[in-house]
Design an enzyme around this catalytic site. Structure first.
Site, mmCIF file in Angstrom:
data_model
loop_
_atom_site.group_PDB
_atom_site.id
_atom_site.type_symbol
_atom_site.label_atom_id
_atom_site.label_comp_id
_atom_site.label_asym_id
_atom_site.label_seq_id
_atom_site.Cartn_x
_atom_site.Cartn_y
_atom_site.Cartn_z
ATOM 1 C CG HIS A 121 27.907 64.564 62.092
ATOM 2 N ND1 HIS A 121 27.487 65.502 63.007
ATOM 3 C CD2 HIS A 121 26.893 63.675 61.988
ATOM 4 C CE1 HIS A 121 26.269 65.175 63.437
ATOM 5 N NE2 HIS A 121 25.884 64.078 62.815
ATOM 6 C CG ASP A 173 23.470 71.735 68.415
ATOM 7 O OD1 ASP A 173 23.475 70.670 67.763
ATOM 8 O OD2 ASP A 173 22.433 72.228 68.903
ATOM 9 C CG LEU A 180 44.547 73.714 73.688
ATOM 10 C CD1 LEU A 180 43.801 74.793 74.482
ATOM 11 C CD2 LEU A 180 44.053 73.705 72.241
HETATM 12 C C1 IPE Z 1 24.455 68.603 72.272
HETATM 13 O O1 IPE Z 1 23.850 68.695 71.025
HETATM 14 C C2 IPE Z 1 25.489 67.521 72.256
HETATM 15 C C3 IPE Z 1 26.652 67.757 71.417
HETATM 16 C C4 IPE Z 1 26.928 68.847 70.764
HETATM 17 C C5 IPE Z 1 27.590 66.682 71.354
HETATM 18 P P1 IPE Z 1 22.460 67.983 70.733
HETATM 19 O O2 IPE Z 1 22.107 68.332 69.343
HETATM 20 O O3 IPE Z 1 22.539 66.536 71.062
HETATM 21 O O4 IPE Z 1 21.509 68.691 71.781
HETATM 22 P P2 IPE Z 1 19.924 68.743 71.879
HETATM 23 O O5 IPE Z 1 19.438 67.328 71.753
HETATM 24 O O6 IPE Z 1 19.429 69.577 70.749
HETATM 25 O O7 IPE Z 1 19.639 69.361 73.199
HETATM 26 C C1 IPE Z 2 26.087 68.485 66.690
HETATM 27 O O1 IPE Z 2 25.296 68.663 65.580
HETATM 28 C C2 IPE Z 2 26.904 67.227 66.646
HETATM 29 C C3 IPE Z 2 26.475 66.193 67.583
HETATM 30 C C4 IPE Z 2 25.510 66.299 68.440
HETATM 31 C C5 IPE Z 2 27.183 64.937 67.543
HETATM 32 P P1 IPE Z 2 23.858 68.027 65.445
HETATM 33 O O2 IPE Z 2 23.988 66.697 64.773
HETATM 34 O O3 IPE Z 2 23.151 67.989 66.745
HETATM 35 O O4 IPE Z 2 23.176 69.056 64.464
HETATM 36 P P2 IPE Z 2 21.684 69.574 64.496
HETATM 37 O O5 IPE Z 2 21.433 70.119 65.873
HETATM 38 O O6 IPE Z 2 20.813 68.396 64.181
HETATM 39 O O7 IPE Z 2 21.647 70.632 63.451
HETATM 40 MG MG MG Z 3 21.953 69.341 67.673
#
Ligand code: IPE
Ligand code: IPE
Ligand code: MG
Length: 253
Positions: free
Chosen positions: A42, A25, A136
């Site tokens: 990303h 995240d 792995l």
């Molecule tokens: C969790 O991250 C899902 C992934 C890392 C794929 P999110 O960014 O979607 O989670 P929330 O919405 O903050 O809980």
């Molecule tokens: C995690 O990063 C990747 C996915 C959930 C696909 P985020 O896109 O949720 O990044 P933040 O949480 O908005 O910083």
């Molecule tokens: Mg996120």
């Protein structure tokens, strides 16, 4: 020896986690901080996936499970979803030769039928191409959510019961586990979430019953090898009691 090597050599090989799960995240916030578009975050996150896979493999970890796209992530703006799907397909194809070289086996967890065809084909190709690998196992969670998975398991078990193939009273915890997408994979020993949120976001709810949780504010694109090793060191300093007393654990009861 550099800092990373020093940390790696301080690890206790007898207490390495067998299975590490990660919630990757913070890509969006990383991009925003640099004044970039979320999709650049990303794209940068893919490099971290590359690094943690390599390090996990080098450390002899058996299973690495990465939360790449949740069921709830389908609700993001369409252009972000499109970019993510494009990146997933592109990255798996680009990484395939090195995955093969490192004997990494790809496994897919989630509702893969929902993934757009182009990315899905590349993912299925990589899974097939690495199916003989014995190093792995990299579990990619895509269109995954734990409640979806548990509901799926309930549907499967119910179908067998209705068909008269099993007695509802015989449904055990093991049978539930065997009907999850992670069937045959040991539960995660360590769950790492980057990006500062201290929540689970519908990830592996059944499997993390006794996992050690590690939360770090570091955003996923910045998550370094050293920080990964720090998380493992932290894990190795914990006492896993599984409901027993500390004395029982120390006496190997
Ligand atoms: C969790 O991250 C899902 C992934 C890392 C794929 P999110 O960014 O979607 O989670 P929330 O919405 O903050 O809980
Ligand atoms: C995690 O990063 C990747 C996915 C959930 C696909 P985020 O896109 O949720 O990044 P933040 O949480 O908005 O910083
Ligand atoms: Mg996120």
């Amino acid at each position: 020896m550099d800092e990373l090597q020093k940390k790696i050599s301080s690890l206790d090989n007898s207490r390495m986690p067998v299975h590490v799960a990660m919630i990757m995240d913070g890509n969006g916030r990383w991009a925003k901080k640099q004044g970039f578009a979320r999709s650049d975050g990303h794209a940068e996150g893919v490099s971290t996936v590359h690094r943690v896979t390599k390090l996990s493999s080098d450390l002899g970890i058996k299973y690495l499970t990465l939360y790449a796209f949740s069921t709830e992530n389908w609700n993001r703006p369409a252009d972000e979803v499109d970019t993510l799907m494009y990146l997933i397909g592109w990255a798996i194809e680009r990484e395939l030769p090195e995955l093969l070289e490192n004997n990494v086996r790809i496994h897919l967890l989630g509702d893969i039928d929902r993934i757009p065809e182009d990315a899905r084909k590349r993912l299925l190709y990589a899974r097939e191409a690495t199916s003989h690998c014995t190093g792995l196992q990299l579990n990619m969670c895509l269109s995954y959510s734990a409640r979806w998975e548990i509901a799926e398991a309930a549907r499967r078990i119910a179908r067998k019961a209705v068909a008269g193939e099993l007695d509802p009273d015989s449904i055990s915890e093991q049978m539930v586990a065997d009907n999850l997408t992670t069937a045959g994979i040991p539960d995660p020993d360590l769950l790492i979430r980057t990006g500062g949120e201290e929540r689970i976001s519908n990830y592996l709810l059944w499997q993390i019953a006794y996992s050690e949780l590690y939360f770090t504010p570091v955003l996923w694109p910045d998550f370094s090898d050293e920080e990964y090793v720090d998380a493992i060191i932290d894990y190795q300093n914990r006492e896993r009691r599984f409901g027993k007393t500390s004395e029982q654990v120390q006496n190997n009861e």
